[in-house]
Write an enzyme that holds these catalytic residues in place. Structure first.
Site, PDB file in Angstrom:
ATOM      1  N   THR A  14       0.809  -1.223   0.000  1.00  0.00           N
ATOM      2  CA  THR A  14       0.000   0.000   0.000  1.00  0.00           C
ATOM      3  C   THR A  14       0.843   1.274   0.000  1.00  0.00           C
ATOM      4  OG1 THR A  14      -0.195  -0.126   2.415  1.00  0.00           O
ATOM      5  CG2 THR A  14      -2.004  -1.058   1.109  1.00  0.00           C
ATOM      6  N   ARG A  42       0.274  -4.492   6.638  1.00  0.00           N
ATOM      7  CA  ARG A  42      -0.054  -4.733   8.051  1.00  0.00           C
ATOM      8  C   ARG A  42      -1.523  -4.419   8.338  1.00  0.00           C
ATOM      9  NH1 ARG A  42       0.279  -1.226  12.298  1.00  0.00           N
ATOM     10  NH2 ARG A  42       1.380   0.272  10.994  1.00  0.00           N
ATOM     11  N   ARG A  43      -2.081  -3.481   7.579  1.00  0.00           N
ATOM     12  CA  ARG A  43      -3.460  -3.041   7.827  1.00  0.00           C
ATOM     13  C   ARG A  43      -4.373  -3.422   6.663  1.00  0.00           C
ATOM     14  NH1 ARG A  43      -2.599   3.207   8.983  1.00  0.00           N
ATOM     15  NH2 ARG A  43      -0.804   2.883   7.595  1.00  0.00           N
ATOM     16  N   GLN A 126      14.356  -2.879  -1.089  1.00  0.00           N
ATOM     17  CA  GLN A 126      14.395  -1.427  -1.225  1.00  0.00           C
ATOM     18  C   GLN A 126      14.980  -0.784   0.023  1.00  0.00           C
ATOM     19  OE1 GLN A 126      11.135   0.618  -3.193  1.00  0.00           O
ATOM     20  NE2 GLN A 126      11.027   1.978  -1.435  1.00  0.00           N
ATOM     21  N   TYR A 164      19.752  -0.289   6.982  1.00  0.00           N
ATOM     22  CA  TYR A 164      19.953  -0.703   5.597  1.00  0.00           C
ATOM     23  C   TYR A 164      21.063  -1.749   5.506  1.00  0.00           C
ATOM     24  CZ  TYR A 164      17.272   3.367   3.824  1.00  0.00           C
ATOM     25  OH  TYR A 164      16.301   4.285   3.526  1.00  0.00           O
ATOM     26  N   ILE A 188      11.110   9.701  -3.022  1.00  0.00           N
ATOM     27  CA  ILE A 188      10.093   9.007  -3.813  1.00  0.00           C
ATOM     28  C   ILE A 188       8.859   9.896  -3.967  1.00  0.00           C
ATOM     29  CG2 ILE A 188       8.662   6.957  -4.039  1.00  0.00           C
ATOM     30  CD1 ILE A 188      10.644   5.497  -2.224  1.00  0.00           C
TER      31      ILE A 188
END
Length: 373
Positions: A14, A42-43, A126, A164, A188
């Site tokens: 999402t 998660r949701r 990512q 990371y 992004i």
């Protein structure tokens, strides 16, 4: 049971990147298609999420191993590719390391522990180009000669803990059992209410509040970033790069930056934002000190609630869809945030976007999704 050869699990579907990965997999030009796509979050699925993006939408908390096992173990004989676009941002880096590594570890353990040889073959991970900077210019940890822009993938790790690094080491630890590709986007730009660092939605909320209160739309950064270059990543380019690496043998076990391939100054971009949001352009006040956006917005949640109600928007809370602290941080750099795309092109990925068109496109998408007016 699915008969499709390739089966994708997109974790964090999402978010801006996750949704774009799903849409890239749906492209008629994608290699090794068609794909069976599981989108995980998660949701529950938000109202704006397009049902056609995935074949199955599943929910589980990846921090919880038992919940992850219950959800994913029945799928372990199907999933061939994991696209990792999930992120947890905590109060400390220790927290970031603990939670993010637990999530990835739990998913990979379940998917690699039930079938021999492993059905899952590749993981796209990512991370981000913040790996090259973060505290480097503020705490003096790194060799300044080594970490000058444009930033490239061969630059060494900065000498302090970063989640990371832990995630990279984890996917590499599977050796020949699992190939990987690591993707480092810049800022992004996409459309989602479920992304932690969503600068475009942050700016949209800020602009709409300014318009509602007849307040000036001020730039919170310094003169350096106002005048010098920065780059960004269209979520569509990022999604394309994830899918390209997962279907291209040459890209296996490699790290790639991902940006639009161009640069912009915030001065020029501010003008574009003002045009799109219908607010007056306010030049940088060079003599008045830095404008504190975080302080200005800290009590504006109720104003956003009124805008949402009056405009009939998707129900959101300002605190959940904005990242004023992060945006202000980026606009106060004293270096050019520019990352090299040379390696990607050398390996055969030529995705690109015009950053000004990117911003206009995604503002339109946010409006279409009824997230902003």
């Amino acid at each position: 049971m699915a008969t499709t050869q390739n089966c994708a699990l997109i974790v964090g579907v999402t978010g801006m990147a996750g949704l774009s990965i799903a849409q890239a997999l749906r492209s008629p030009t994608v290699q090794r298609g068609p794909w069976l796509i599981y989108g995980a979050a998660r949701r529950p699925k938000p109202t704006w999420f397009p049902s056609s993006a995935v074949d199955h939408y599943i929910t589980f908390d990846a921090v919880n191993f038992d919940e992850t096992h219950t959800t994913l173990s029945p799928l372990s004989s199907q999933i061939t590719h994991v696209f990792w676009a999930a992120i947890h941002v905590g109060r400390t880096e220790d927290d970031n390391i603990k939670v993010n590594s637990a999530m990835l570890s739990n998913v990979l353990k379940v998917l690699t522990g039930h079938t021999q040889p492993n059905k899952v073959r590749h993981v796209t991970l990512q991370t981000g180009t913040s790996q090259y900077i973060d505290l480097v210019y503020f705490m003096g940890f790194a060799d300044s000669a080594q970490h000058k822009p444009p930033f490239h993938e061969d630059m060494g790790r900065l000498p302090y803990p970063h989640f990371y690094h832990v995630l990279e080491d984890m996917v590499k630890s599977y050796g020949s059992d699992l190939t990987y590709s690591i993707h480092r986007p810049s800022i992004i730009i996409g459309a989602s209410t479920r992304s932690v660092y969503n600068f475009l939605l942050t700016l949209a909320v800020y602009a709409e509040i300014c318009k509602y209160q007849n307040a000036p739309f001020k730039y919170p950064g310094n003169k350096y970033t106002w005048e010098h270059f920065c780059d960004m990543t269209d979520a569509r380019v990022l999604g394309e790069q994830h899918v390209w690496s997962a279907t291209n043998e040459k890209a296996k076990n490699q790290v790639f930056n991902c940006t639009n391939g161009d640069v912009f100054s915030w001065r020029k971009m501010w003008g574009v934002l003002c045009e799109e949001f219908g607010v007056e352009f306010v030049p940088l006040d060079e003599g008045g000190g830095l404008f504190d956006l975080v302080e200005s917005m800290k009590d504006k949640g109720e104003v956003w609630d009124k805008i949402v109600e009056e405009k009939g928007l998707v129900k959101t809370k300002m605190e959940e869809i904005t990242c004023f602290v992060a945006f202000q941080y980026v606009t106060r750099f004293n270096f050019q945030m520019v990352n090299s795309m040379n390696k990607s092109k050398e390996f055969g990925f030529f995705g690109y976007a015009d950053s000004f068109k990117t911003v206009r496109f995604w503002i339109g998408k946010l409006r279409d999704m009824k997230i902003i007016p």
